[in-house]
Design an enzyme around this catalytic site. Structure first.
Site, PDB file in Angstrom:
ATOM      1  N   GLU A  36       0.840  -1.194   0.000  1.00 28.87           N
ATOM      2  CA  GLU A  36       0.000   0.000   0.000  1.00 28.87           C
ATOM      3  C   GLU A  36       0.877   1.246   0.000  1.00 28.87           C
ATOM      4  OE1 GLU A  36      -2.487   0.246   3.472  1.00 28.87           O
ATOM      5  OE2 GLU A  36      -3.505   2.040   2.715  1.00 28.87           O
ATOM      6  N   GLU A  61       3.798   9.442   7.017  1.00 26.56           N
ATOM      7  CA  GLU A  61       3.851   8.162   7.739  1.00 26.56           C
ATOM      8  C   GLU A  61       5.056   7.310   7.352  1.00 26.56           C
ATOM      9  OE1 GLU A  61       0.200   5.961   8.521  1.00 26.56           O
ATOM     10  OE2 GLU A  61      -0.903   7.486   7.414  1.00 26.56           O
ATOM     11  N   ASP A  75      -5.006   3.583  -1.664  1.00 28.15           N
ATOM     12  CA  ASP A  75      -5.875   4.082  -0.591  1.00 28.15           C
ATOM     13  C   ASP A  75      -6.182   5.536  -0.939  1.00 28.15           C
ATOM     14  OD1 ASP A  75      -6.618   5.498   1.794  1.00 28.15           O
ATOM     15  OD2 ASP A  75      -5.740   3.938   3.051  1.00 28.15           O
ATOM     16  N   HIS A 105      -4.495   8.419   1.110  1.00 25.61           N
ATOM     17  CA  HIS A 105      -3.079   8.677   0.802  1.00 25.61           C
ATOM     18  C   HIS A 105      -2.931   9.249  -0.610  1.00 25.61           C
ATOM     19  CE1 HIS A 105      -2.077   6.676   4.478  1.00 25.61           C
ATOM     20  NE2 HIS A 105      -2.564   5.513   4.078  1.00 25.61           N
ATOM     21  N   HIS A 137      -8.510   0.723  -0.538  1.00 24.61           N
ATOM     22  CA  HIS A 137      -9.048   1.357   0.673  1.00 24.61           C
ATOM     23  C   HIS A 137      -9.703   2.676   0.291  1.00 24.61           C
ATOM     24  CE1 HIS A 137      -6.136  -0.655   3.778  1.00 24.61           C
ATOM     25  NE2 HIS A 137      -7.185  -1.420   3.484  1.00 24.61           N
ATOM     26  N   ARG A 166     -10.130  11.735   6.004  1.00 29.52           N
ATOM     27  CA  ARG A 166     -10.161  10.354   6.521  1.00 29.52           C
ATOM     28  C   ARG A 166     -11.473  10.019   7.230  1.00 29.52           C
ATOM     29  NH1 ARG A 166      -4.718   6.757   7.940  1.00 29.52           N
ATOM     30  NH2 ARG A 166      -5.215   5.397   6.226  1.00 29.52           N
ATOM     31  N   GLU A 204     -11.692   2.183   5.067  1.00 25.22           N
ATOM     32  CA  GLU A 204     -10.732   2.332   6.163  1.00 25.22           C
ATOM     33  C   GLU A 204     -10.762   3.805   6.549  1.00 25.22           C
ATOM     34  OE1 GLU A 204      -6.249   0.874   6.912  1.00 25.22           O
ATOM     35  OE2 GLU A 204      -6.461   2.585   5.566  1.00 25.22           O
TER      36      GLU A 204
HETATM   37  C1  LER Z   1      -3.129   1.342   6.436  1.00 22.83           C
HETATM   38  O1  LER Z   1      -4.015   0.745   5.547  1.00 22.83           O
HETATM   39  C2  LER Z   1      -2.981   2.779   6.170  1.00 22.83           C
HETATM   40  O2  LER Z   1      -3.668   3.337   5.345  1.00 22.83           O
HETATM   41  C3  LER Z   1      -1.958   3.559   6.896  1.00 22.83           C
HETATM   42  O3  LER Z   1      -2.355   4.902   7.055  1.00 22.83           O
HETATM   43  C4  LER Z   1      -1.498   2.950   8.178  1.00 22.83           C
HETATM   44  O4  LER Z   1      -0.817   3.868   8.950  1.00 22.83           O
HETATM   45 MN    MN Z   2      -5.050   2.192   4.020  1.00 22.04          MN
END
Ligand code: LER
Ligand code: MN
Length: 269
Positions: free
Chosen positions: A152, A158, A185, A188, A211, A217, A246
């Site tokens: 991912e 992060e 995701d 992100h 995701h 978020r 998520e």
């Molecule tokens: C995990 O799926 C994710 O999106 C991250 O932000 C975990 O820190």
């Molecule tokens: Mn994620």
């Protein structure tokens, strides 16, 4: 396209998980809301009763499309790119420990923060070499069982390793395993991609799982991501996998799960 939502089998630090703790009660709620599946966030598969878990998901008619592994990084410090070789080996073993449940359920194993960050004193190139080597070993261990792995891309705040989908596509080339793909995701992607829908189109059949959360978020629809364009790209790709929520439990877990499925069902029409 099918829907799922993340559930942590134990209490967890990570905040973008609507359901944590009492997994039996939470699975009943998720099924009642009409989700097709549940994505399981599991720190250590040796600490769970897989038979009991799969019996309950099965009784509710819920599939298990993915297993998240990030708590092993967040709570135990395991990482594919730690300078300490024993930590790297432990991270690889932990991923291999997820293979039996992944094989039984058809879940993809997610490599999120378990890849680590580039620690002070480590060259980026060295971290990438460790990452490629670890992914090759995990993909080779999973392949005979028909299990698949995804990495991912995660935003720069992060991790410093693989922030974008195009970077992950280069990594997929370097690893060279058919059972290794990408998990985009939207949270992100909103921070890192030039264009969310263009990167999805570029990733195409390498997308094994997705995701979704909005720009803040929260649940899809609570921020400013253009989910119409996201779903159009997925439809154009004939994406037949899961779109997994998520998101933070905001304003509360039940509202997040309810609003998410309402929006996902409207968008995937
Ligand atoms: C995990 O799926 C994710 O999106 C991250 O932000 C975990 O820190
Ligand atoms: Mn994620």
């Amino acid at each position: 396209m099918k829907t799922s939502i993340v559930l942590s089998t134990h209490q967890a630090e990570f905040n973008a998980v609507a359901f944590k703790g009492d997994w039996r009660a939470n699975l009943a709620k998720i099924a009642a809301l009409g989700y097709d599946g549940v994505e399981l966030a599991i720190r250590d598969p040796n600490l769970i009763d897989a038979d009991a878990l799969l019996a309950v998901t099965g009784a509710h008619g819920l599939s298990v499309p993915a297993i998240g592994t990030g708590q092993a990084w967040g709570e135990e410090g395991l990482s594919f790119t730690d300078p300490d070789e024993s930590v790297r080996q432990a991270a690889i073993r932990r991923v291999c420990d997820h293979v039996p449940l992944a094989a039984r359920s058809g879940a993809v194993i997610i490599i999120g923060l378990l890849r680590g960050i580039v620690k002070p004193g480590v060259e980026h190139g060295q971290a990438m070499a460790w990452l490629v080597d670890a992914l090759r070993r995990c993909a080779a261990a999973a392949a005979p069982h028909g299990a698949r792995l995804v990495l991912e891309p995660i935003n720069r705040y992060e991790t410093t390793l693989i922030n974008t989908v195009p970077q992950c596509l280069d990594l997929i080339d370097a690893v060279g395993a058919a059972n290794f793909g990408v998990l985009p995701d939207t949270f992100h992607m909103n921070i890192e991609e030039r264009s969310i829908s263009a990167s999805l189109r570029q990733a195409g059949a390498h997308i094994f799982h997705i995701h979704v959360a909005d720009s803040n978020r929260w649940y899809p629809g609570a921020g400013h991501i253009d989910f119409g364009a996201v779903f159009q790209a997925l439809r154009d790709l004939d994406y037949a996998g899961y779109v997994s929520v998520e998101a933070m439990p905001m304003p509360d877990a039940d509202t997040c799960a309810m609003e998410s499925i309402k929006t996902l069902k409207q968008l995937s029409l």
